[in-house]
Design a protein around this motif. Sequence first.
Motif, short mmCIF file in Angstrom:
data_model
loop_
_atom_site.label_atom_id
_atom_site.label_comp_id
_atom_site.label_asym_id
_atom_site.label_seq_id
_atom_site.Cartn_x
_atom_site.Cartn_y
_atom_site.Cartn_z
N GLN A 298 0.83 -1.06 0.18
CA GLN A 298 -0.07 -0.05 0.01
C GLN A 298 0.91 1.39 0.08
O GLN A 298 0.67 2.27 -0.75
N GLU A 299 1.87 1.29 0.71
CA GLU A 299 2.94 2.42 0.98
C GLU A 299 3.52 2.43 -0.41
O GLU A 299 3.69 3.66 -0.98
N LYS A 300 4.08 1.37 -0.76
CA LYS A 300 4.57 1.29 -2.26
C LYS A 300 4.04 2.07 -3.14
O LYS A 300 4.26 2.71 -4.13
N ILE A 301 2.94 1.44 -3.55
CA ILE A 301 1.95 1.76 -4.61
C ILE A 301 1.81 3.60 -4.61
O ILE A 301 1.41 4.19 -5.57
N GLU A 302 1.21 3.90 -3.24
CA GLU A 302 0.96 5.34 -3.01
C GLU A 302 2.17 6.32 -3.54
O GLU A 302 2.09 7.06 -3.99
N LEU A 303 3.19 5.73 -2.98
CA LEU A 303 4.39 6.41 -3.53
C LEU A 303 4.80 6.47 -4.98
O LEU A 303 5.03 7.54 -5.57
N ASP A 304 4.64 5.30 -5.60
CA ASP A 304 4.51 5.35 -7.19
C ASP A 304 3.62 6.21 -7.64
O ASP A 304 3.91 6.78 -8.85
N ARG A 305 2.38 6.31 -7.23
CA ARG A 305 1.35 7.04 -7.86
C ARG A 305 1.93 8.57 -7.59
O ARG A 305 1.64 9.12 -8.80
N VAL A 306 2.61 8.92 -6.53
CA VAL A 306 2.73 10.10 -6.43
C VAL A 306 3.82 10.48 -7.36
O VAL A 306 3.91 11.55 -7.83
N VAL A 307 5.06 9.83 -7.41
CA VAL A 307 6.05 9.66 -8.49
C VAL A 307 5.80 9.90 -9.93
O VAL A 307 6.10 10.95 -10.46
N GLU A 308 4.61 9.21 -10.11
CA GLU A 308 4.26 9.27 -11.61
C GLU A 308 3.32 10.66 -11.82
O GLU A 308 3.67 11.06 -12.90
N VAL A 309 2.49 11.18 -10.70
CA VAL A 309 1.98 12.16 -11.29
C VAL A 309 2.93 13.45 -11.10
O VAL A 309 2.88 14.43 -11.83
N VAL A 310 3.53 13.56 -10.06
CA VAL A 310 4.65 14.51 -10.31
C VAL A 310 5.73 14.61 -11.47
O VAL A 310 5.90 15.66 -11.96
N ARG A 311 6.06 13.61 -11.77
CA ARG A 311 6.77 13.51 -13.00
C ARG A 311 6.38 13.84 -14.18
O ARG A 311 6.93 14.58 -15.08
N THR A 312 4.86 13.92 -14.31
CA THR A 312 4.16 14.14 -15.69
C THR A 312 3.44 15.86 -15.29
O THR A 312 2.89 16.13 -16.46
N LEU A 313 3.81 16.36 -14.44
CA LEU A 313 3.35 17.69 -14.29
C LEU A 313 3.93 18.52 -15.31
O LEU A 313 5.07 18.35 -15.68
N PRO A 314 3.25 19.55 -15.67
CA PRO A 314 4.05 20.72 -16.85
C PRO A 314 5.01 21.43 -15.78
O PRO A 314 5.04 21.49 -14.52
N THR A 315 6.04 21.96 -16.61
CA THR A 315 6.99 22.66 -15.62
C THR A 315 6.68 23.64 -14.70
O THR A 315 7.24 23.67 -13.84
N GLN A 316 5.74 24.57 -15.09
CA GLN A 316 5.40 25.74 -14.34
C GLN A 316 4.58 25.17 -13.03
O GLN A 316 5.06 25.57 -11.92
#
Length: 517
Positions: free
Chosen positions: A390-408
Motif C-alpha cells: 500500500q505504501e509502495k503503490i501510493e509512493l509510485d502514484r505520487v512519483v508518476e503524477v509529479v513526474r508528468t506535471l507541466p514545468t510551471q
Amino acid sequence: MTDERDNPDPSSDSSATETSADADGTLDVETDTGPSDLDDVILDNLDTGSDDPSDEASRGLFDDLLEGEPIFENKEVLRPSYTPHKLPHREEQINNMATILVTALRGDTPSNILIYGKTGTGKTASAKFVSEELETTSQKYEVPCEVEYINCEVTDTQYRVLAQLANKFIDKNAALIDDRVDELEDLRSRAREDTDALEAVAFDSVTDIDSEIESLQADKSEFEEVPMTGWPTDRVYSSFFDAVDYHERVVVIMLDEIDKLVEKSGDDTLYNLSRMNSELENSRVSIMGISNDLKFTDFLDPRVKSSLGEEEIVFPPYDANQLRDILQARSDVAFKDDALTEDVIPLCAAFAAQEHGDARRALDLLRTAGELAERDQTDNVLEDHVRQAQEKIELDRVVEVVRTLPTQSKIVLFAIILLEKNGVHNINTGEVFNIYKNLCEEIDADILTQRRVTDLISELDMLGIVNAVVVSKGRYGRTKEISLSVPTEETEAVLLSDSRLGDIDDVQPFVQARFDN
C-alpha cells in the motif's frame, strides 16, 4: 606436507607472484602455485580493479534469488491487461452489452454504446470480454464481424485515431486478399488437370480465375499505409473509409478513455465516425465509447451526442465484499496453493474499497504484496506485505503524477517544498509566489501572474499533492494555507530529475533572503 598456498607471508619465495609486461603489452603472470591461483590473480587484479576481497561482486547473484520457492503460479492474471474468463458482479452490464451487439451477428448495425464508470470498475475488462465473445461467435457462424480497440489516452488526436484504424483494416484486407489468391491458385491448378473442378464455382474458365487473381493483386498494390504524420486529415479519413468499406463486414470501434480524445481534439472524430454509415456501401460501423467522466458528453455537438449516446451503460464502484470475490477468483489462478494467509485478501479489498471500489488498485496491491513476499523469500504473503505494498503503490502514484506535471506546476511545487524544508508552516500564496519568481529567474523560465500561480496551486490540490485550505483572516480578507500532502524527499528528488529544475545550483539563499527581509 604443507600447502604453499597456506603460507601467510606474502614475501615468501614459495608463494610470490611476479607480473611483467611484454613488449607487445601482454601481461605475464608467473607463479608456481598452479592454474587455480592464476585464475584468482586475474580475477582479483583485472575484473574487480581492487585487491580488497570485500569489493568483489557477489557470484551467483541470481542463484541466490532463485533459491526460494516461487509464490506465483501465473502473475499475469493479476495485471489490468488480463481479460478473465469470468467477471464477477458484472453479469448485468455484460448482458446489456451483448443484447445490444447481437444485432451485429445478424449483419445489422448495432446501436452506439457509451460506458461510464470510475477507474477500476471493470469497464474495459467487460467490454473486451464481450468483444472477444462477439468475434468468436462471428467466426462460428461465418459472419464478418470485427472489433477494433483504440486507447485514446495514447492515440489522442483525430489524425492518429483514423490513421491507426486505416492501417489495421489495410493489413486485414491485404491478408484477406492473400488468402483468396491462395485459394484461387489452388483452384486454377486443379482446373488445369480436371475441367470438372469449375462446375461448383463461379468461374467458367482458367482465364477467368487468372483475371480475378490479377484484379485482387491490383487492389492490394493500391493499398498505401497511412503515416503517423504528414497527410491532410481528409486524405487519412478517405483512406480509412475505403479500407473499411473494401468488403462486407460489421465493425465495432471501441474507444477507451474517449473523453481524453474529446478533450484533446474536440468531437470531430466522433462526428465523422457517427456519420459514416450513411455513406458506406458494404460495411457498417458502430462505436463503443468508454469513459471515466460522466459529464464529458456535455461538451459534444448535440448531433454527435444524440447519435453517440444511443445506449448508455453505467458501471457502479465495487464494494469490499465484491472486491474480495474478484481477488479470490484471481488469486486461485495467480498463486500457489496456500500462498496467501487468511487476512491478505480482506485487507487488499478493504484498502481498495477506500479508493472508490477500484478493482485495479486491489489487484495491484495483491500482486505487489506477492512480489514483496518473494523478495523476502518467505513461503507466504502476509498482512505486513500488503501494508508495505500500500505504501509502495501510493509512493509510485505520487512519483508518476509529479513526474508528468507541466514545468510551471513543478516550479510552484518546488517553491512549496523549499518553504516547508525551511520550517515555514501554514504557507500562503504570496510566500509561494515570491519563491516561485526567484526559481523562474534562476532557470530562465517565464514568470506567470500570481493569479495563475494560485490556479496551479488549486490544480495541485485536486491531484492530492498539496492541501490548500481557504481560511479567513478577519478584516484582512481570506487566504489559502498550503501544506504538502506527499513525502518531501521523494517528491523533491522527482522534481530535480527534470532537466530544467536540475539546473538549479543552490536555492537556499533565495529562501533565506525571503525570510531575512
